[in-house]
Design an enzyme around this catalytic site. Structure first.
Site, PDB file in Angstrom:
ATOM      1  N   GLY A  28       0.792  -1.230   0.000  1.00 47.14           N
ATOM      2  CA  GLY A  28       0.000   0.000   0.000  1.00 47.14           C
ATOM      3  C   GLY A  28       0.821   1.275   0.000  1.00 47.14           C
ATOM      4  O   GLY A  28       0.272   2.357  -0.181  1.00 47.14           O
ATOM      5  N   CYS A 237     -28.195  -9.800 -15.621  1.00 49.03           N
ATOM      6  CA  CYS A 237     -27.646  -9.504 -16.938  1.00 49.03           C
ATOM      7  C   CYS A 237     -28.608 -10.039 -18.001  1.00 49.03           C
ATOM      8  O   CYS A 237     -29.007 -11.207 -17.965  1.00 49.03           O
ATOM      9  CB  CYS A 237     -26.274 -10.148 -17.103  1.00 49.03           C
ATOM     10  N   CYS A 240     -26.568 -12.913 -20.226  1.00 46.87           N
ATOM     11  CA  CYS A 240     -26.184 -14.221 -19.676  1.00 46.87           C
ATOM     12  C   CYS A 240     -27.002 -14.615 -18.456  1.00 46.87           C
ATOM     13  O   CYS A 240     -26.890 -15.730 -17.980  1.00 46.87           O
ATOM     14  CB  CYS A 240     -24.691 -14.247 -19.345  1.00 46.87           C
ATOM     15  N   CYS A 262     -23.560  -7.509 -18.219  1.00 43.01           N
ATOM     16  CA  CYS A 262     -22.295  -7.635 -17.485  1.00 43.01           C
ATOM     17  C   CYS A 262     -21.288  -6.628 -18.026  1.00 43.01           C
ATOM     18  O   CYS A 262     -21.160  -6.464 -19.238  1.00 43.01           O
ATOM     19  CB  CYS A 262     -21.684  -9.018 -17.700  1.00 43.01           C
ATOM     20  N   CYS A 268     -19.202 -12.722 -19.175  1.00 45.99           N
ATOM     21  CA  CYS A 268     -20.551 -12.795 -19.741  1.00 45.99           C
ATOM     22  C   CYS A 268     -20.632 -13.877 -20.828  1.00 45.99           C
ATOM     23  O   CYS A 268     -21.521 -14.707 -20.813  1.00 45.99           O
ATOM     24  CB  CYS A 268     -20.930 -11.427 -20.305  1.00 45.99           C
TER      25      CYS A 268
END
Ligand code: ADP
Ligand code: MG
Lengths: 277, 256
Positions: A28, A237, A240, A262, A268
């Site tokens: 970080g 979605c 899909c 998606c 997807c």
């Protein structure tokens, strides 16, 4: 004109790798590096591209996504660039890639220990909008003095009734450094936490690198009475049928008809094939 | 009672120029001390040096911590200095714009120090912020307003709330009412007097105005040319000034 493998010369790559090792050693923490001019404008992911260039080997398989899609101009250009200057194989399938460069998303498909995710970062400093002075933000990091970040979350709730920050949602890495996850949706934040894959972040214009090593704790900041929450949709979605992935609302014709699909195009299509099989 | 702050032979130079020189005093818990003197006499230099915002050129400042032990401020690292400023001290600047965070709401300004101390409950922060706005006579309904929409007097009261919300043990103030209209000044001074009494604050306040010292401080320190020329009970100094410079200051107050 001929290029060195992966465009950058070996000295530059070595410098980048040293910076990356330091970044991995201090999860970080923003490591300064000597950002090079790249044959792409800033904002096109020059930080991520330099990280990718420093890591690529001839056997790597590269995937590049932009907002989750493999076929946007940005993604196609970067993929083509590396195919040309490094001759590496490229793929659109998350599971096949050894190295994935991304802007604004983490793939839905779970990542593995043998994969690296490289993020393009426009602003590495999560405190910047609140504290413009670089020397001061550096001191705040050195002292882990992060009350200021909660001022921003406080303002969100005061203004909108909830934490409205929905992307680039600040995280605390390894319980120590306040870090920008790059402008990914907060939906993706939980994928950062204890991820088996190495996550590397490159900011070209700001000349900073940082890392989230595998299996590192990543905590999304919040208040006790306003806990961190990810986006959810009523819809599934429409291509899909997935109810678990991050959805984009897209306009599909010139009469303004909208549908939810998606954002991760590879996920997807994989999901559709599974459904057909 | 043991002192909270011990200042000994304190000096601060800017190159060859003297900011302040050879200043010594003690501050006790619950005591408000005023530093008076004309412009350029070294008041701000002394205050900033005592508050460890700048390093002394000579002398020392010792602070007695909550636990009772003495801290030598000159030997303090940046991390400890900031911790002290965050957890035990407060600083009120003359211009509230220097002490406030102007790009966030009044409520966030009040709550910031609490969040810096680790408070993570939003409704609790709101409750405390509202309470403090009320205490400094700002309508709590304005909690989400930007401080830039406030008058100068309100901004100063907001800065006072933002500073006192963590109940610091020691507060430094540099001319907190200068630059405000006289009626606005009076209101803030009343407010400060009330809060200092309610909270039992120890404070060092800089002012060029002897009337302010008379209203707030039991003890006053008079500066001229960077040095303390007279120190004692405020009433005594005003009624029977010993040093010619103090006599001049007092008589100029009486004639205006
Ligand atoms: N940053 C500085 N650099 C150089 N000289 C300074 C600085 N700050 C103050 N001084 C000088 O130190 C003296 C005391 O100033 P100051 O402490 O600001 O007085 P006061 O607050 O009583 O008006 C003045 O001669 C002033 O010009
Ligand atoms: Mg001054």
């Amino acid at each position: 004109m001929t290029y060195n493998f992966a465009f950058l010369d070996e000295d530059t790559k070595r410098m980048l790798r040293r910076a990356l090792l330091k970044a991995v050693a201090i999860p970080g923490y923003q490591v300064p590096f000597g950002s090079r001019e790249m044959p792409l404008p800033y904002g096109w992911g020059t930080g991520g591209i330099q990280v990718t260039a420093a890591l690529l080997g001839p056997d790597d398989v590269l995937k590049v996504i932009d907002q989750g899609a493999d076929d946007t101009t940005n993604a196609v250009n970067i993929r083509r660039f590396f195919h040309r200057v490094a001759g590496v194989a490229t793929t659109e399938h998350t599971a096949e890639a050894t190295l994935i460069q991304t802007r604004h998303r983490i793939p839905e498909t779970s990542l593995r220990e043998d994969q690296i995710l490289v993020f393009q970062v426009p602003e590495p400093e999560p405190l910047r909008t609140l504290e413009p002075r670089e020397a001061e933000t550096r001191t705040l990091h050195a002292l882990a003095d992060y009350g200021l970040m909660h001022v921003k979350l406080y303002e969100d709730i005061a203004q909108y009734g909830h934490i409205a920050t929905s992307y680039d949602y600040p995280v605390l890495v390894d319980g120590r450094f306040l870090t920008s996850p790059s402008p990914i949706p907060k939906f993706d934040n939980p994928k950062l936490d204890r991820s088996p894959a190495l996550m590397l972040f490159g900011a070209g214009r700001e000349k900073r690198l940082y890392a989230i090593p595998p299996y590192t704790s990543v905590e999304s900041l919040a208040f006790d009475d306003h806990p961190f929450e990810i986006q959810r949709w009523e819809q599934q979605c429409e291509l899909c049928g997935s109810g678990e992935s991050y959805l984009d609302e897209v306009v599909v014709d010139d009469r303004g008809t909208r549908m939810f699909v998606c954002s991760d195009t590879d996920f997807c299509s994989g999901h559709r094939m599974e459904a057909q099989a | 009672m043991s002192a909270l702050l011990q200042v000994r032979g304190l000096g601060r130079r800017y190159g060859q120029r003297i900011g302040c020189e050879d200043v010594s005093f003690d501050l006790h818990p619950g005591e408000l001390l005023c530093i008076v003197g004309e412009s350029g006499s070294g008041k701000s230099t002394l205050l900033n040096t005592v508050a460890a915002q700048q390093a002394p050129s000579s002398g020392s400042v010792r602070y007695r911590q909550r636990g009772g032990g003495w801290l030598e401020l000159g030997a303090l690292g940046e991390a400890d200095r900031r911790r002290l400023a965050r957890e035990e001290w407060g600083f009120v600047t003359q211009n509230p714009r220097d002490g406030l965070r102007l790009n966030v709401s009044a409520g966030a300004n009040v709550a910031e120090r609490l969040m810096a101390l680790g408070m993570r409950n939003y409704s609790q922060l709101r409750g405390i912020a509202r309470g403090w706005l009320e205490r400094v006579e700002i309508d709590p309904a304005r909690i989400d307003d930007a401080p830039t929409s406030f008058s100068g007097g309100m901004q100063q009261r907001l800065q006072i709330a933002r500073t006192l919300v963590t109940q610091p043990r020691l507060v430094f103030m540099d001319e907190p009412t200068a630059g405000l209209d006289v009626s606005v000044q009076a209101r803030i001074l009343d407010l400060l007097r009330r809060l200092v009494n309610e909270l039992g604050l120890a404070a060092v306040m800089v002012t060029h105005d002897l009337a302010v010292a008379r209203l707030l401080a039991a003890r006053t320190l008079v500066m001229q040319g960077g040095r303390v020329v007279e120190t004692g009970l405020t009433d005594q100094i005003l009624d029977d000034p010993q040093h010619p410079y103090t006599q001049l200051l007092v008589s100029s107050v009486l004639t205006t």
